[in-house]
Design a protein around this motif. Structure first.
Motif, mmCIF file in Angstrom:
data_model
loop_
_atom_site.group_PDB
_atom_site.id
_atom_site.type_symbol
_atom_site.label_atom_id
_atom_site.label_comp_id
_atom_site.label_asym_id
_atom_site.label_seq_id
_atom_site.Cartn_x
_atom_site.Cartn_y
_atom_site.Cartn_z
ATOM 1 N N GLU A 1 0.826 -1.205 0.000
ATOM 2 C CA GLU A 1 0.000 0.000 0.000
ATOM 3 C C GLU A 1 0.865 1.262 0.000
ATOM 4 O OE1 GLU A 1 -3.425 2.184 2.769
ATOM 5 O OE2 GLU A 1 -2.685 0.180 3.279
ATOM 6 N N VAL A 2 1.894 1.263 0.836
ATOM 7 C CA VAL A 2 2.811 2.407 0.891
ATOM 8 C C VAL A 2 3.508 2.577 -0.454
ATOM 9 C CG1 VAL A 2 4.941 3.274 1.936
ATOM 10 C CG2 VAL A 2 3.157 2.288 3.376
ATOM 11 N N SER A 3 3.919 1.475 -1.052
ATOM 12 C CA SER A 3 4.599 1.528 -2.345
ATOM 13 C C SER A 3 3.700 2.116 -3.419
ATOM 14 C CB SER A 3 5.053 0.125 -2.753
ATOM 15 O OG SER A 3 5.622 0.139 -4.040
ATOM 16 N N ARG A 4 2.434 1.698 -3.477
ATOM 17 C CA ARG A 4 1.503 2.224 -4.484
ATOM 18 C C ARG A 4 1.286 3.722 -4.305
ATOM 19 N NH1 ARG A 4 -1.168 -2.802 -3.660
ATOM 20 N NH2 ARG A 4 -2.462 -1.855 -2.029
ATOM 21 N N ARG B 1 2.733 9.233 -6.323
ATOM 22 C CA ARG B 1 3.279 10.563 -6.053
ATOM 23 C C ARG B 1 4.500 10.855 -6.914
ATOM 24 N NH1 ARG B 1 2.922 10.516 0.611
ATOM 25 N NH2 ARG B 1 0.693 11.034 0.742
ATOM 26 N N MET B 2 5.355 9.853 -7.087
ATOM 27 C CA MET B 2 6.548 10.054 -7.903
ATOM 28 C C MET B 2 6.181 10.273 -9.365
ATOM 29 S SD MET B 2 8.926 7.150 -6.092
ATOM 30 C CE MET B 2 9.302 7.256 -4.333
ATOM 31 N N THR B 3 5.179 9.550 -9.846
ATOM 32 C CA THR B 3 4.713 9.749 -11.212
ATOM 33 C C THR B 3 4.179 11.165 -11.393
ATOM 34 O OG1 THR B 3 4.153 7.410 -11.456
ATOM 35 C CG2 THR B 3 3.083 8.958 -12.962
ATOM 36 N N ALA B 4 3.407 11.626 -10.414
ATOM 37 C CA ALA B 4 2.867 12.988 -10.478
ATOM 38 C C ALA B 4 3.983 14.019 -10.425
ATOM 39 C CB ALA B 4 1.886 13.209 -9.327
ATOM 40 N N SER C 1 12.861 8.730 -4.657
ATOM 41 C CA SER C 1 12.703 8.350 -3.248
ATOM 42 C C SER C 1 11.768 9.329 -2.566
ATOM 43 C CB SER C 1 14.059 8.326 -2.530
ATOM 44 O OG SER C 1 14.661 9.600 -2.533
ATOM 45 N N GLY C 2 10.890 8.784 -1.752
ATOM 46 C CA GLY C 2 9.992 9.601 -0.941
ATOM 47 C C GLY C 2 10.385 9.457 0.513
ATOM 48 N N TYR D 1 4.398 16.468 1.284
ATOM 49 C CA TYR D 1 5.346 15.361 1.360
ATOM 50 C C TYR D 1 6.613 15.751 0.631
ATOM 51 C CZ TYR D 1 3.126 14.209 -3.148
ATOM 52 O OH TYR D 1 2.597 14.262 -4.418
ATOM 53 N N GLN D 2 7.691 15.063 0.944
ATOM 54 C CA GLN D 2 9.000 15.355 0.366
ATOM 55 C C GLN D 2 9.456 14.168 -0.462
ATOM 56 O OE1 GLN D 2 12.007 16.305 3.248
ATOM 57 N NE2 GLN D 2 13.560 16.800 1.719
#
Length: 292
Positions: A118-121, A126-129, A156-157, A175-176
């Motif tokens: 779930e965290v990965s998805r 977010r990274m795609t956005a 990396s998030g 988020y960062q």
């Protein structure tokens, strides 16, 4: 006989008055259970709730006000790394790590595995956005040309925060995350609601230069005005000093360097300045920061 019938009628009416309402209520409850009806929320109430959400411009303005406190909500760290398989550049594999563990090799109970997925998805989305936002800013001149759409990036998030003004109780979440590719690393603070970038820190090796295109960084101020949905940007923001910070950073061969400027904006009748800073270290590393 008539008296008996009248007395019986009175008894029946009294019984009905006592038991009928309860029976009707039970019947109504049964009908509701058998045929549930979902009632829509009051539109006026929903509209009020939506009106309380801060715009991107309001968030930037409040951040520059300096009264916000940051509360860490999550320390989850997610990394997405692209690796070559069999040495073929066309044959690649993406490895996802959650808190340092490869998700594909995670050996744990079902609950932990489900949580990791779930965290990965969430962070993959977010990274795609973030990549999309960076591409848009690059194309308009709000960022230099760092990568093209086909570039392989390591992502990396690294956490979520709640920004809150203790006086007004206004708050929003961010988020960062960091994008890395080639000799560039772009660290971003992103608004969780709109997915707009609120600030960045760009680091690169001094052997590379920033490519702003034919017009240089002349569009930088206007692009961020529009991106943040502000009203105006100061017409004289692109002076020689600020232009030098964006385009002509010079690091002494064996020393450090730093220069700081600001770009002035207005929103809803209020003027405020966003800091812009460039730094160089030891003739090897250069950093450009915006709204930090």
């Amino acid at each position: 006989m008539r008296k008996y019938a009248a007395a019986l009628a009175v008894v029946l009416l009294m019984a009905a008055a006592f038991f009928l309402p309860e029976w009707l209520s039970a019947l109504n409850d049964r009908q509701l259970l058998d045929n549930p009806v979902i009632q829509a929320e009051n539109e006026e109430r929903e509209g009020f709730a939506e009106s309380m959400q801060l715009s991107v411009a309001e968030k930037v303005l409040l951040l520059r006000g300096g009264g916000f406190t940051a509360m860490e909500l999550s320390r989850e760290k997610v990394e997405s790394v692209t690796v070559l398989v069999s040495g073929d550049s066309q044959d690649q594999q993406v490895l996802t790590y959650v808190n340092g563990e490869n998700l594909a090799d995670l050996k744990a109970d079902e609950e932990s595995v489900a949580y990791g997925e779930e965290v990965s998805r969430l962070w993959d989305a977010r990274m795609t956005a973030a990549r999309r936002e960076v591409r848009n800013l690059q194309s308009l001149g709000g960022l230099p040309q760092l990568w093209d759409s086909g570039s392989d990036l390591e992502c990396s998030g690294s956490g979520e925060w709640l920004y809150m003004d203790p006086d007004t109780r206004m708050s929003f979440q961010v988020y960062q995350l960091t994008l890395r590719g080639g000799n560039y690393a772009l660290d971003l603070i992103v608004d969780m609601q709109s997915e707009r970038i609120l600030s960045f820190s760009l680091q690169w090796g001094w052997e590379d230069t920033l490519d702003w295109g034919m017009r240089g960084a002349a569009n930088f101020g206007g692009v961020w005005r529009n991106y943040w949905e502000l009203d105006t940007v100061n017409s004289g923001w692109y002076d020689s000093y600020t232009r030098g910070i964006l385009e002509q950073l010079e690091v002494p061969p064996n020393g450090d360097y730093g220069a700081r400027s600001q770009v002035s904006f207005t929103y809803d009748g209020q003027a405020f300045a966003v800091p812009l800073e460039s730094m160089g270290f030891g003739g090897r590393t250069a950093i450009l920061t915006w709204n930090r």
